[in-house]
Write a protein that holds these residues in place. Sequence first.
Motif, PDB file in Angstrom:
ATOM      1  N   ILE A   7       0.909  -1.242  -0.001  1.00 39.09           N
ATOM      2  CA  ILE A   7       0.068   0.043  -0.013  1.00 39.09           C
ATOM      3  C   ILE A   7       0.927   1.195   0.052  1.00 39.09           C
ATOM      4  CG2 ILE A   7      -1.622   1.457   1.182  1.00 39.09           C
ATOM      5  CD1 ILE A   7      -2.855  -1.283   2.403  1.00 39.09           C
ATOM      6  N   CYS A   8       0.789   2.216  -0.985  1.00 37.67           N
ATOM      7  CA  CYS A   8       1.471   3.426  -1.168  1.00 37.67           C
ATOM      8  C   CYS A   8       0.182   4.476  -0.754  1.00 37.67           C
ATOM      9  CB  CYS A   8       2.128   3.558  -2.546  1.00 37.67           C
ATOM     10  SG  CYS A   8       2.797   5.196  -2.744  1.00 37.67           S
ATOM     11  N   PRO A   9       0.418   5.260   0.147  1.00 37.38           N
ATOM     12  CA  PRO A   9      -0.345   5.967   0.652  1.00 37.38           C
ATOM     13  C   PRO A   9      -0.355   7.409  -0.278  1.00 37.38           C
ATOM     14  CG  PRO A   9       1.302   6.247   2.085  1.00 37.38           C
ATOM     15  CD  PRO A   9       1.870   5.164   1.133  1.00 37.38           C
ATOM     16  N   GLY A  49      -2.071  11.040   3.252  1.00 41.14           N
ATOM     17  CA  GLY A  49      -1.384  10.040   3.379  1.00 41.14           C
ATOM     18  C   GLY A  49      -1.804   8.763   4.482  1.00 41.14           C
ATOM     19  N   MET A  50      -2.980   9.456   5.086  1.00 41.14           N
ATOM     20  CA  MET A  50      -3.658   8.649   6.354  1.00 41.14           C
ATOM     21  C   MET A  50      -4.663   7.851   5.672  1.00 41.14           C
ATOM     22  SD  MET A  50      -1.999   9.607   8.799  1.00 41.14           S
ATOM     23  CE  MET A  50      -0.641   9.790   7.485  1.00 41.14           C
ATOM     24  N   ILE A  51      -5.297   7.615   4.573  1.00 44.98           N
ATOM     25  CA  ILE A  51      -6.074   6.644   3.970  1.00 44.98           C
ATOM     26  C   ILE A  51      -5.452   5.400   4.089  1.00 44.98           C
ATOM     27  CG2 ILE A  51      -7.332   5.859   2.033  1.00 44.98           C
ATOM     28  CD1 ILE A  51      -8.551   8.711   1.757  1.00 44.98           C
ATOM     29  N   GLY A  52      -4.155   5.357   3.193  1.00 46.69           N
ATOM     30  CA  GLY A  52      -3.311   4.280   3.022  1.00 46.69           C
ATOM     31  C   GLY A  52      -2.880   3.595   4.301  1.00 46.69           C
ATOM     32  N   THR A  63       0.365  -8.329   3.199  1.00 45.42           N
ATOM     33  CA  THR A  63       0.045  -6.534   3.047  1.00 45.42           C
ATOM     34  C   THR A  63       1.020  -5.860   3.794  1.00 45.42           C
ATOM     35  OG1 THR A  63      -2.451  -7.187   2.697  1.00 45.42           O
ATOM     36  CG2 THR A  63      -1.528  -4.868   3.335  1.00 45.42           C
ATOM     37  N   VAL A  64       1.687  -5.152   3.073  1.00 46.16           N
ATOM     38  CA  VAL A  64       2.615  -4.194   3.778  1.00 46.16           C
ATOM     39  C   VAL A  64       2.537  -2.907   3.081  1.00 46.16           C
ATOM     40  CG1 VAL A  64       4.466  -6.069   4.209  1.00 46.16           C
ATOM     41  CG2 VAL A  64       4.476  -4.955   1.942  1.00 46.16           C
ATOM     42  N   GLY A  65       3.331  -1.758   3.554  1.00 47.98           N
ATOM     43  CA  GLY A  65       3.143  -0.587   2.954  1.00 47.98           C
ATOM     44  C   GLY A  65       4.088   0.434   3.578  1.00 47.98           C
ATOM     45  N   GLN A  66       4.243   1.754   3.026  1.00 53.66           N
ATOM     46  CA  GLN A  66       4.716   2.797   3.243  1.00 53.66           C
ATOM     47  C   GLN A  66       4.002   3.557   4.477  1.00 53.66           C
ATOM     48  OE1 GLN A  66       4.827   6.455   0.770  1.00 53.66           O
ATOM     49  NE2 GLN A  66       6.994   6.979   1.712  1.00 53.66           N
ATOM     50  N   ILE A  67       4.668   3.871   5.411  1.00 53.58           N
ATOM     51  CA  ILE A  67       4.311   4.594   7.102  1.00 53.58           C
ATOM     52  C   ILE A  67       4.790   5.687   6.899  1.00 53.58           C
ATOM     53  CG2 ILE A  67       3.944   4.551   9.241  1.00 53.58           C
ATOM     54  CD1 ILE A  67       4.136   1.457   9.372  1.00 53.58           C
ATOM     55  N   PRO A  68       3.932   6.911   6.507  1.00 50.59           N
ATOM     56  CA  PRO A  68       4.310   8.185   6.474  1.00 50.59           C
ATOM     57  C   PRO A  68       4.835   8.653   8.106  1.00 50.59           C
ATOM     58  CG  PRO A  68       2.281   8.292   5.390  1.00 50.59           C
ATOM     59  CD  PRO A  68       2.649   6.859   5.754  1.00 50.59           C
ATOM     60  N   ILE A  69       5.924   9.427   8.446  1.00 45.30           N
ATOM     61  CA  ILE A  69       6.138   9.581   9.950  1.00 45.30           C
ATOM     62  C   ILE A  69       4.873  10.589  10.319  1.00 45.30           C
ATOM     63  CG2 ILE A  69       7.565  11.556   9.158  1.00 45.30           C
ATOM     64  CD1 ILE A  69       8.019   9.077  12.115  1.00 45.30           C
ATOM     65  N   SER A  70       4.258  11.338   9.515  1.00 41.17           N
ATOM     66  CA  SER A  70       3.047  12.089  10.068  1.00 41.17           C
ATOM     67  C   SER A  70       1.953  11.207  10.696  1.00 41.17           C
ATOM     68  CB  SER A  70       2.569  12.923   8.721  1.00 41.17           C
ATOM     69  OG  SER A  70       2.179  12.006   7.693  1.00 41.17           O
ATOM     70  N   VAL A  71       1.929   9.680  10.630  1.00 44.92           N
ATOM     71  CA  VAL A  71       1.041   9.157  11.483  1.00 44.92           C
ATOM     72  C   VAL A  71       1.074   9.562  12.826  1.00 44.92           C
ATOM     73  CG1 VAL A  71       0.823   7.012   9.944  1.00 44.92           C
ATOM     74  CG2 VAL A  71       2.787   7.223  11.789  1.00 44.92           C
TER      75      VAL A  71
END
Length: 334
Positions: A45-47, A83-86, A99-107
């Motif tokens: 998942i790319c957000p 980026g939060m939907i992803g 299922t893996v993905g990018q986690i923006p630090i803004s989480v």
Amino acid sequence: MPHSSQRPPLRRRSLLIAATGTAAGLALPGYAQAQDYPSRPINFICPWPAGGTADASMRAICQAAARVLKQPIAVENKAGAAGMIGAQALAQAKPDGYTVGQIPISVTRFHQLGSLKADPRNDFTYLARTSGQTFGIAVLPQSPFKTLQEMVAHAKANPGKVSYAHAGIGGATHVGMEEFALAAGIQLNAIAYKGGAAALQDTLGGQVDMLADSSSWAPHVEGGKLRLLAIWGEERLPAFKDTPTLKDAGFKVVVDAPNGIGAPAGLEPAVEARLREAFRQAVLSDEFKAVATRIHAPVMYLDGPDYRKYVMGMYDHETRLIQRLKLKELLAKG
């Protein structure tokens, strides 16, 4: 007459084999699954929207990781909400390693602001920190602002009149720009977009005065279609050595917002270890480094446990930043 080499009775031998198998982990739940992992393609998942710098870097890292795992990794773009939907979709996925993905630090920020239900302290498995981002402020060549100082002077004389495009309310480009505005003592007109690619297009089209984004501006600056006023990192970029950092310009603001790779919480330890090793090799691969260099994204690798510690520290940092920038009030205004 008994012999010391006599084999134990059949029932005892069976019990011994069962005990040995358990000790070796053969009877542990999920062990067989972990041994076979991965046995089918993995979803990533790319957000962010397709076509942006974040999307390009994630596709490169997935190609490299797929070779290590010997399974395809399909990139799925789930963009929106900075980026939060992803990120939410990743947290809610089944923790089976597929299922893996990018986690923006803004989480770490959005969870506290209430726009991300997933708790970054508990709801993710952290696999690898990948690279930072080179943020900058860019304008059209015909802009009256030749330098950052000229823009600041104009903004002071015209509060709220100078507009800038960013990739989403509360995201790194928005928060970084507002942190800079606070340090400069100016008020800007922030225009939110669904991602950096859309913000870039409206800047090129003259719909806004400035762009605040992570290096999407680079080829356009090199091609003479944009002028770079400042970057937000610790040091100047070799490719744009004449462009000052915000610190060079007298403002104590540094933003690099490194991203990473993660999965839902609850992965089998053996699956987690396999993914950590695959993404370690991917981040350090020549393929990913070439893309990172092209988009001016410094490689900032950390293994999963160290990445998790970094996220926990950023969570505390964001708590203070939210209060200082009054981000809850900004979000309420939209």
